[in-house]
Design a protein around this motif. Structure first.
Motif, short mmCIF file in Angstrom:
data_model
loop_
_atom_site.label_atom_id
_atom_site.label_comp_id
_atom_site.label_asym_id
_atom_site.label_seq_id
_atom_site.Cartn_x
_atom_site.Cartn_y
_atom_site.Cartn_z
N LEU A 1 13.65 -1.03 -1.41
CA LEU A 1 13.46 -0.86 0.03
C LEU A 1 13.31 0.61 0.41
N ASP A 2 14.20 1.47 -0.11
CA ASP A 2 14.13 2.89 0.26
C ASP A 2 12.82 3.50 -0.22
N ALA A 3 12.45 3.16 -1.45
CA ALA A 3 11.22 3.73 -2.00
C ALA A 3 10.01 3.29 -1.19
N ALA B 1 10.00 2.37 1.96
CA ALA B 1 10.07 3.02 3.28
C ALA B 1 9.54 4.45 3.20
N ARG B 2 9.85 5.14 2.09
CA ARG B 2 9.34 6.51 1.93
C ARG B 2 7.82 6.52 1.76
N GLU B 3 7.31 5.51 1.04
CA GLU B 3 5.86 5.45 0.79
C GLU B 3 5.09 5.14 2.06
N LEU B 4 5.68 4.32 2.93
CA LEU B 4 4.98 3.83 4.11
C LEU B 4 5.75 4.20 5.36
N PRO B 5 5.75 5.48 5.72
CA PRO B 5 6.60 5.93 6.83
C PRO B 5 6.21 5.30 8.18
N THR C 1 11.31 1.71 -10.74
CA THR C 1 9.97 2.01 -10.23
C THR C 1 9.00 0.93 -10.66
N PRO C 2 8.84 -0.10 -9.83
CA PRO C 2 7.91 -1.16 -10.22
C PRO C 2 6.47 -0.69 -10.10
N LYS C 3 5.61 -1.47 -10.68
CA LYS C 3 4.20 -1.13 -10.77
C LYS C 3 3.58 -0.72 -9.43
N GLN C 4 3.92 -1.48 -8.37
CA GLN C 4 3.25 -1.23 -7.09
C GLN C 4 3.57 0.14 -6.49
N LEU C 5 4.66 0.76 -6.98
CA LEU C 5 5.04 2.06 -6.42
C LEU C 5 4.56 3.23 -7.28
N LEU C 6 3.92 2.93 -8.40
CA LEU C 6 3.43 4.01 -9.26
C LEU C 6 2.18 4.63 -8.66
N LYS C 7 2.09 5.94 -8.74
CA LYS C 7 0.88 6.63 -8.25
C LYS C 7 -0.19 6.54 -9.32
N LEU C 8 -0.80 5.38 -9.42
CA LEU C 8 -1.72 5.14 -10.52
C LEU C 8 -3.14 5.58 -10.21
N ILE C 9 -3.54 5.50 -8.96
CA ILE C 9 -4.95 5.67 -8.60
C ILE C 9 -5.10 6.92 -7.72
N SER C 10 -5.64 7.98 -8.29
CA SER C 10 -5.85 9.23 -7.54
C SER C 10 -4.63 9.59 -6.71
N GLY C 11 -3.47 9.52 -7.30
CA GLY C 11 -2.26 9.95 -6.61
C GLY C 11 -1.72 8.94 -5.62
N GLN C 12 -2.35 7.77 -5.50
CA GLN C 12 -1.85 6.76 -4.58
C GLN C 12 -1.29 5.57 -5.35
N SER C 13 -0.29 4.93 -4.74
CA SER C 13 0.26 3.74 -5.37
C SER C 13 -0.55 2.52 -4.95
N LEU C 14 -0.42 1.45 -5.72
CA LEU C 14 -1.07 0.19 -5.36
C LEU C 14 -0.58 -0.29 -3.99
N LEU C 15 0.69 -0.03 -3.69
CA LEU C 15 1.22 -0.44 -2.40
C LEU C 15 0.55 0.34 -1.26
N GLN C 16 0.38 1.64 -1.46
CA GLN C 16 -0.30 2.43 -0.43
C GLN C 16 -1.73 1.94 -0.23
N LEU C 17 -2.40 1.62 -1.33
CA LEU C 17 -3.77 1.13 -1.22
C LEU C 17 -3.80 -0.22 -0.48
N ALA C 18 -2.84 -1.08 -0.79
CA ALA C 18 -2.77 -2.38 -0.11
C ALA C 18 -2.48 -2.18 1.38
N TYR C 19 -1.62 -1.23 1.69
CA TYR C 19 -1.29 -0.93 3.08
C TYR C 19 -2.51 -0.39 3.83
N GLU C 20 -3.28 0.45 3.14
CA GLU C 20 -4.50 0.97 3.78
C GLU C 20 -5.50 -0.15 4.05
N ARG C 21 -5.61 -1.08 3.12
CA ARG C 21 -6.50 -2.22 3.35
C ARG C 21 -6.02 -3.04 4.56
N ALA C 22 -4.70 -3.23 4.62
CA ALA C 22 -4.14 -4.00 5.74
C ALA C 22 -4.38 -3.28 7.07
#
Lengths: 358, 358
Positions: free
Chosen positions: A62-64, A66-70, A23-44
Motif C-alpha cells: 500500500l505505501d509503495a 501510494a508513493r508511486e501514484l500520489p 517489490t512485486p513486478k508491477q512496482l518495478l521501474k521496468l520500462i523507461s523508468g516507469q513501473s507497470l503500475l504507473q503505465l496502467a494508471y496512465e492508461r486509466a
C-alpha cells in the motif's frame, strides 16, 4: 459513472532478483523508468479522472503504491490482507463502488502488460463502456486479436456479432491455455481472441451474477463494503477462485442472468511475466543483445542484460549466447533463456538457505 | 651469498576485470586473501632474509608492491620504466647485486604460479644454489616434473645426469610450447620437464654469458648498475628478448662459456595465467562450480565464479554450464570457458570505447 479498477497484486517471482518479497513486478521501474503500475494508471487516466481510479493491491504494498501514484485518493487504494485470486479482486472494488455510486460502470484492468498504442486501448475501453452502459445484462470482456499461436494465454471463442457494436460479439466459449497445435488452429481460424483478463461491467450486474453463482462470497463482500473495519476478519475467509471460473464461464454458459460479450483490442499486448518478454522491450545491439546496461560484447549474441543495481558497472559478455543476466544491488542472476522460467524453483531454494535474498 | 630475485612484471590482461592497468595479476588477492607476489615473497623468505630479496616490477606498481611487502628494503625494489622482457628483468638485478656482492648467487623466480608444497620448493632451490655455488660455469634452470601433457608450457629435454647431485642433469635442449601429441610423447618418455622459467646462477657467471652473447646489452646494464639515475634513459633502449632465447638456449648449445643444468622441482606447480587455472584453486560444490562467492545454483555445472567486488551480492546460476563469471567493483565479465582466453581482445575493444574500464 465510469470507473477503472487496476489489479496490481501478485509477487512476480518469475522476475527474481528484480521482483522480491517487498517489490512485486508491477512496482518495478521496468520500462523507461516507469513501473507497470504507473503505465496502467496512465492508461486509466485517459478515460477517467484520478478520483474514479481504484487500485487493488497487497496490503504490504500500500505505501509503495501510494508513493508511486500520489494523485490517487487514499480511499481508492484497496489493500488485500492476502491474495484471494481474481474473483475477490473484482468483487471487493465492485461492492465498494456500488455503495458510492449505484450506477458505477467498472473497467477492471490488469497491470501485467505493456499495451500499445494507448489510443487504441482507450478506444476499445470506450466501446466496452458504451456496451455495458446500454445493456444492463452484459459483462464485457476484452479480447486481444492474437498475433501468434501463444500457448501462455487463454482464448475466447467468438460467437454472434453484436448488431449495434461493430467488431464486438458474444462469447461462445472460454478456452484454457492450449497446446501449440491447438493454439495455431485457434489463430488461423480467426474465431479466437486472447483472453486479456480485463473486463467492463456495471457493478450492479457483476454483483448480481456473483449473488446467483457464489452467494456466500456475495454476502461476505457486501458486508465488507459496509464494514471496512472487518477487512482482516472477512477477506482471508473468501473463496480463492478466479473470476473466469467463478463468473465469466458460468455466465457465458447461461448459468446466471447476464451474458458475456467481447470487444476486440487491436493492440500490441505484451506480457512482461518473464525475462524473455522483458527483453523485447529493451534496446538491442546488432547481435540481438537486449540491455538497459552499459555492456561490451565480443562474440556474444541474443542475450538479455538487465542492470537494476545502480552500480554503473560495465557488463562484458564474451562468447556467450542466449543468457539472461540480471543485477540488483544485492543479487545477480545468470541463467539460460531456456531455463529462466525455473527461477521460481531457484528462489524457493534461496528462500530456504539464504532467505534475505529471496 | 644467496639472493632471491622475484620477477613481478606484466599486466595480466587475461584476468580482466580482476587485473587492470593499475593492478597487475601478481598484486591481486587471488589465493585466500593473498597475492601471488606475497606468496612468492613468502617462498623466498624460506631461503634468504628480506634484505637479500629483490623484486623487479613495473615502475607504475612500485608503491603497490612496497605496500604489499613492507619488510622489503627500498633499495631492493627495482621498477622498470617499461617492460623489456625477461632478459633485462634478469640482467638488471644481476648487475645491481654483483656490484653489492661479487659472490652473489641468485635464484631468479617468477610470481605467476602457485607452488606447493613450499618445503619441496625450498629443497629444490637449496640443491640449485649448491650446484651454482660449487660450479662457477653453470646456469641452473628449474624443471618441473610434468603431471600432464600441458601445451601451454615450454619443455626441457634432459641430458646426462650430474654425478654429485642426485636428480639433477644437463639440459640437452629447450623445446617450445608443443602440440598436444608432442606434449604427450614428452611426458610419457620421462625425458622432459616443464621449463619453469626459474633459474639459479652466480651473478658473475650469468653476466659473463651476457657479455659473450649480447655485448651491447651487457654494457648498457653495467652502466645502469653504476648510474641508477640513468634508468629512464637506458632501460627503454634495451633489446626486448626473453632470457631463454638470449642466454639459456645458446649456452645449452655451447655458444658461450658455461653450461646449463637442470634441477627437478617435484611440486604442484600451477599457472594462474587464466581463469580456468584460477578456478582450480577455488573450493567447488558437488556440481563442479568453483567459487569464492556467495552462490546459489540450480542445474548449473562446471562454472567458475569470482567475486572481487566486495558487494556481498548473492550470485545465482540457473541452467548455465562452463561459464566464467567475474565481478569487480566496476565491471562484470560473463564468458564461456572456451572463449575466456579472448578476453585480451575484449579488453582492447573496451580500451577504445570505455577506457576507464580497461
Amino acid at each position: 459513472m465510469r470507473y477503472v479498477v487496476i489489479m496490481a497484486g501478485g509477487s512476480g517471482t518469475r522476475l527474481w532478483p528484480l521482483s522480491r518479497k517487498g517489490t512485486p513486478k508491477q512496482l518495478l521501474k521496468l520500462i523507461s523508468g516507469q513501473s507497470l503500475l504507473q503505465l496502467a494508471y496512465e492508461r486509466a487516466s485517459r478515460v477517467v479522472p484520478p478520483e474514479r481510479i481504484v487500485v487493488v493491491t497487497g496490503e504490504a504494498y500500500l505505501d509503495a503504491v501510494a508513493r508511486e501514484l500520489p494523485a490517487l485518493p487514499a480511499e481508492n487504494l484497496l489493500g488485500e490482507p492476502e491474495g484471494r485470486d481474481s474473483l475477490n479482486a473484482c468483487a471487493w472494488p465492485a461492492a465498494v463502488l456500488l455503495r458510492r455510486d449505484p450506477d458505477a460502470v467498472i473497467a477492471q484492468l490488469t497491470a501485467d502488460h505493456v499495451i500499445e498504442p494507448v489510443d487504441a486501448f482507450a478506444g476499445a475501453l470506450d466501446q466496452a463502456f458504451t456496451i455495458a452502459e446500454s445493456s444492463p445484462d452484459v459483462l464485457v470482456t476484452l479480447g486481444v486479436v492474437p498475433t501468434s499461436a501463444h500457448t501462455g494465454y487463454g482464448y475466447l471463442q467468438r460467437g454472434e456479432p453484436l448488431a449495434d457494436h461493430p467488431g464486438a460479439c458474444a462469447v461462445a466459449n472460454f478456452k484454457e491455455k492450449p497446446p501449440l497445435a491447438t493454439a495455431a488452429m485457434y489463430v488461423t481460424s480467426g474465431d479466437y481472441w486472447w483472453n486479456a483478463g480485463m473486463f467492463v461491467w456495471r457493478a450492479s450486474t457483476f454483483l448480481e451474477q456473483l449473488r446467483l453463482l457464489e452467494p456466500t462470497t456475495y454476502a461476505d463482500i457486501m458486508t465488507l463494503a459496509d464494514h471496512p473495519g472487518r477487512l482482516a476478519e472477512i477477506f482471508p475467509t473468501l473463496t480463492k477462485i478466479s473470476v473466469d471460473y467463478a463468473i465469466l464461464e458460468p455466465v457465458a454458459h447461461g448459468k446466471a442472468s447476464a451474458r458475456v460479450v467481447a470487444v476486440p483490442l487491436g493492440v500490441d499486448w505484451r506480457d512482461v511475466g518473464g525475462f524473455a518478454s522483458l527483453g523485447e522491450l529493451l534496446p538491442s545491439d546488432s547481435d540481438d543483445n537486449a540491455s538497459n546496461a552499459l555492456i561490451q560484447t565480443l562474440d556474444a549474441t541474443n542475450n538479455i542484460v538487465l542492470d537494476h543495481s545502480g552500480s554503473g558497472q560495465l557488463i562484458a559478455l564474451l562468447g556467450v549466447s542466449d543468457l539472461v543476466i540480471v543485477q540488483t544491488p544485492d543479487a545477480i542472476l545468470v541463467a539460460t533463456k531456456d531455463q529462466a522460467e525455473k527461477v521460481k524453483a531457484l528462489v524457493a531454494k534461496i528462500a530456504e538457505s539464504a532467505p534475505d535474498y529471496a
